[in-house]
Design a protein around this motif. Structure first.
Motif, PDB file in Angstrom:
ATOM      1  N   SER A 149       0.852  -1.195   0.000  1.00  0.00           N
ATOM      2  CA  SER A 149       0.000   0.000   0.000  1.00  0.00           C
ATOM      3  C   SER A 149       0.886   1.243   0.000  1.00  0.00           C
ATOM      4  O   SER A 149       1.887   1.304   0.716  1.00  0.00           O
ATOM      5  CB  SER A 149      -0.930   0.006   1.217  1.00  0.00           C
ATOM      6  OG  SER A 149      -0.214  -0.132   2.421  1.00  0.00           O
TER       7      SER A 149
ATOM      8  N   THR B  11      -2.553   3.015   3.221  1.00  0.00           N
ATOM      9  CA  THR B  11      -1.942   2.274   4.328  1.00  0.00           C
ATOM     10  C   THR B  11      -2.928   2.111   5.488  1.00  0.00           C
ATOM     11  O   THR B  11      -2.967   1.068   6.136  1.00  0.00           O
ATOM     12  CB  THR B  11      -0.677   2.983   4.841  1.00  0.00           C
ATOM     13  OG1 THR B  11      -0.996   4.340   5.185  1.00  0.00           O
ATOM     14  CG2 THR B  11       0.424   2.979   3.780  1.00  0.00           C
TER      15      THR B  11
ATOM     16  N   LEU C 276      -4.481  -1.568   6.534  1.00  0.00           N
ATOM     17  CA  LEU C 276      -4.235  -2.100   7.873  1.00  0.00           C
ATOM     18  C   LEU C 276      -5.557  -2.474   8.540  1.00  0.00           C
ATOM     19  O   LEU C 276      -5.658  -3.508   9.220  1.00  0.00           O
ATOM     20  CB  LEU C 276      -3.477  -1.081   8.720  1.00  0.00           C
ATOM     21  CG  LEU C 276      -3.097  -1.519  10.138  1.00  0.00           C
ATOM     22  CD1 LEU C 276      -2.321  -2.826  10.122  1.00  0.00           C
ATOM     23  CD2 LEU C 276      -2.290  -0.436  10.847  1.00  0.00           C
TER      24      LEU C 276
ATOM     25  N   THR D  22       3.358  -4.408   3.057  1.00  0.00           N
ATOM     26  CA  THR D  22       4.363  -3.368   2.888  1.00  0.00           C
ATOM     27  C   THR D  22       3.645  -2.037   2.841  1.00  0.00           C
ATOM     28  O   THR D  22       2.791  -1.811   1.977  1.00  0.00           O
ATOM     29  CB  THR D  22       5.173  -3.572   1.598  1.00  0.00           C
ATOM     30  OG1 THR D  22       5.840  -4.841   1.661  1.00  0.00           O
ATOM     31  CG2 THR D  22       6.206  -2.466   1.424  1.00  0.00           C
ATOM     32  N   MET D  23       3.965  -1.143   3.775  1.00  0.00           N
ATOM     33  CA  MET D  23       3.283   0.140   3.882  1.00  0.00           C
ATOM     34  C   MET D  23       4.279   1.266   3.639  1.00  0.00           C
ATOM     35  O   MET D  23       5.280   1.375   4.342  1.00  0.00           O
ATOM     36  CB  MET D  23       2.628   0.275   5.252  1.00  0.00           C
ATOM     37  CG  MET D  23       1.601  -0.812   5.498  1.00  0.00           C
ATOM     38  SD  MET D  23       0.658  -0.544   6.986  1.00  0.00           S
ATOM     39  CE  MET D  23      -0.659  -1.756   6.739  1.00  0.00           C
TER      40      MET D  23
ATOM     41  N   GLY E 298       2.591   6.455   4.482  1.00  0.00           N
ATOM     42  CA  GLY E 298       1.174   6.636   4.774  1.00  0.00           C
ATOM     43  C   GLY E 298       0.919   7.212   6.157  1.00  0.00           C
ATOM     44  O   GLY E 298       1.745   7.103   7.064  1.00  0.00           O
TER      45      GLY E 298
ATOM     46  N   ILE F  13      -0.488   6.507   9.051  1.00  0.00           N
ATOM     47  CA  ILE F  13      -1.002   5.597  10.080  1.00  0.00           C
ATOM     48  C   ILE F  13      -1.288   6.375  11.368  1.00  0.00           C
ATOM     49  O   ILE F  13      -2.340   6.237  11.976  1.00  0.00           O
ATOM     50  CB  ILE F  13       0.007   4.461  10.353  1.00  0.00           C
ATOM     51  CG1 ILE F  13       0.220   3.604   9.091  1.00  0.00           C
ATOM     52  CG2 ILE F  13      -0.473   3.596  11.521  1.00  0.00           C
ATOM     53  CD1 ILE F  13      -0.988   2.829   8.645  1.00  0.00           C
TER      54      ILE F  13
ATOM     55  N   THR G 165       7.559  -1.321   6.840  1.00  0.00           N
ATOM     56  CA  THR G 165       7.164   0.077   6.654  1.00  0.00           C
ATOM     57  C   THR G 165       8.317   0.840   6.013  1.00  0.00           C
ATOM     58  O   THR G 165       9.483   0.600   6.324  1.00  0.00           O
ATOM     59  CB  THR G 165       6.776   0.741   7.987  1.00  0.00           C
ATOM     60  OG1 THR G 165       7.863   0.593   8.923  1.00  0.00           O
ATOM     61  CG2 THR G 165       5.532   0.091   8.573  1.00  0.00           C
TER      62      THR G 165
ATOM     63  N   THR H 109       4.238   6.446   9.275  1.00  0.00           N
ATOM     64  CA  THR H 109       4.074   5.076   8.765  1.00  0.00           C
ATOM     65  C   THR H 109       4.657   4.059   9.739  1.00  0.00           C
ATOM     66  O   THR H 109       4.078   2.988   9.960  1.00  0.00           O
ATOM     67  CB  THR H 109       4.762   4.931   7.395  1.00  0.00           C
ATOM     68  OG1 THR H 109       4.400   6.035   6.559  1.00  0.00           O
ATOM     69  CG2 THR H 109       4.345   3.634   6.717  1.00  0.00           C
TER      70      THR H 109
ATOM     71  N   ALA I  61       2.779   1.928  12.517  1.00  0.00           N
ATOM     72  CA  ALA I  61       2.076   0.654  12.335  1.00  0.00           C
ATOM     73  C   ALA I  61       2.674  -0.436  13.217  1.00  0.00           C
ATOM     74  O   ALA I  61       1.959  -1.331  13.686  1.00  0.00           O
ATOM     75  CB  ALA I  61       2.128   0.229  10.863  1.00  0.00           C
TER      76      ALA I  61
END
Length: 486
Positions: free
Chosen positions: A182, A187, A191, A209-210, A213, A215, A355, A369, A372
């Motif tokens: 994402s 993201t 999630l 895989t983020m 983003g 979060i 991340t 990010t 996460a």
């Protein structure tokens, strides 16, 4: 009214833009007036006028081939699943070389979840092209809301999450497993989607895989974050939401218009854009075709924007940037059956997490990010990684030299370390029960009436039919010839 005024202005400018394009060609090399004094400057000026005034439509991915083990592999796009607001698009690879075909069949399956935040999924063209070298690639290709008829219903943030879950199940049913990547905005809903699947005891993606983003948008807030927090929810509702005017399939739909989003993008760095356009003008005069073409390619993508459904946009503002429901543990999502479920990232255990952040990211600040990891406490330390890309901005982590040379090798190796053999045609049914449902896990999703009769039947039903009734197992496909790769 603002949307109608914009469309009227665009229609009024269209003839002038077409005239500028024609005039540029008349003064261009080899044309009628190319020998006149100042002809090159005239051609450059008219060309710039044309590009500033033209309407930018959705670009094509235009990925015709990629290199796999030094050999050219042909790419064909196909829509695997067509939803009212999104297409699940596949990039199928073809080869006649038996050893290459064997390699392609064994490579991991990746779902790339593209942002729905203004630009089209083609913004990730470089991401897709690079990943096709070592993966089977699918992407979420979000539709322009002004082209979606009112009869297709509303689109909420919950629907986005349900779409992602449906796409994951689709790939799992086809291959037995998949990986999810994402980029930026998705993201958060990705999630949430995987968390809900974990809470129900469904089979999860092997990796998440983020990249870049929000979060936890409270960390290192950027101009984007500050706008969302400094303005009230009612301000967004009253100032940026308009109805699609007549003349479009989605006439009457409430949206956050693309032209307003584009104005916001440019307003973040107006001097940089002005300098870029002036440099383009000078490149045309000098005859620097390579630099001029690079400018065109960038702005063909940057200036192409889509309308976002108002419900989805406003709910994202409130949930992600104002109430911070994900990090506060207060996010409830409604599934397609109408049941409300709490998002619990701590329930994720089997999925590995990577991340990625850019050191100079001015969209999603440092730590947003990486947050996460503090939410996904059920994932073992050995199955999690964080990577900060030195010198990279927001776009640099998924496009360009830094993406190809620094980020992609990290992503490729992370996915490969957690990949498993694929099982096609009824893959999910072939999985052992313990891989589908955690022992002792309390199931929250009600499946079919027959499945509710016995605990054993219920487990089987949830494993195969946790998706909404609209999700059907794909029909058995004919056995491909050697030329049709995966």
């Amino acid at each position: 009214m603002l949307y109608q005024l914009y469309e009227a202005q665009r229609s009024l400018m269209e003839p002038f833009s077409d005239f500028a394009q024609a005039a540029s060609k008349l003064y261009g090399p080899g044309a009628v007036w190319s020998q006149l004094p100042m002809a090159q400057r005239m051609a450059a000026g008219y060309d710039l006028m044309y590009r500033l005034g033209k309407d930018y439509e959705k670009p094509e991915f235009n990925i015709k081939s990629v290199k796999v083990e030094g050999e050219d592999v042909v790419i064909q796009e196909a829509v695997e699943l067509d939803k009212p607001f999104c297409e699940l698009r596949r990039f199928k690879r073809f080869t006649d070389e038996p050893h290459i075909l064997k390699t392609l069949k064994s490579q991991p399956v990746v779902l790339i979840v593209a942002p729905l935040s203004g630009h089209y999924a083609t913004l990730l063209r470089d991401t897709v092209r690079t990943m096709l070298q070592d993966h089977k690639v699918y992407i979420t290709d979000w539709k322009n809301a002004r082209l979606v008829p009112l009869s297709d219903g509303e689109f909420h943030l919950d629907d986005y999450i349900n779409y992602v879950q449906e796409f994951i199940r689709r790939l799992q049913a086809e291959y037995g497993n998949c990986h999810v990547v994402s980029v930026c905005q998705p993201t958060v809903p990705v999630l949430a989607a995987v968390s809900l699947m974990a809470s129900r005891g469904e089979a999860l993606p092997l990796t998440m895989t983020m990249m870049g983003g929000p979060i936890d948008a409270r960390k290192s807030p950027t101009a984007v974050n500050n706008l969302a927090t400094n303005k009230s929810f009612e301000w967004f509702e009253n100032n940026v939401i308009y109805r699609v005017p007549q003349g479009f399939p989605g006439a009457g739909r409430k949206v956050y218009p693309g032209f307003l989003q584009h104005t916001g993008f440019v307003a973040m760095n107006p001097d940089r854009h002005a300098t870029s356009h002036y440099d383009y003008f000078k490149d045309l005069i000098k005859g620097d075709d390579a630099s001029a073409e690079a400018h065109r390619k960038f702005y063909d993508e940057y200036n192409a924007v889509l309308d976002m459904d108002a419900d989805y946009y406003l709910e994202t503002i409130r949930t992600v940037f104002q109430d911070f429901d994900l990090v506060n543990g207060t996010w409830d999502v409604k599934n397609p059956a109408g049941q409300v479920e709490r998002v619990r990232p701590q329930d994720i255990h089997a999925t590995a997490l990577l991340t990625v952040e850019g050191e100079l990211d001015d969209i999603s600040g440092s730590g947003q990010t990486q947050a996460a990891h503090s939410l996904c406490t059920g994932i073992a330390d050995a199955k999690r990684e964080h990577y900060e890309v030195k010198g990279a901005g927001h776009y640099g982590i998924f496009s360009g030299r830094r993406w190809r040379d620094l980020v992609y090798p990290k992503v490729r190796n992370f996915i490969a370390a957690s990949d498993e053999p694929q099982r096609r045609a009824g893959a999910r049914e072939a999985l052992p029960a313990e891989d589908r449902i955690k022992p002792g896990q309390k199931l929250k999703v009600v499946a079919t009436a027959a499945a509710r009769k016995t605990p054993v039947a219920a487990k089987k039903a949830v494993a195969v039919k946790a998706a909404p009734a609209a999700v059907k197992a794909p029909a058995a496909k004919k056995k491909p010839r050697a030329s049709a790769a995966r």
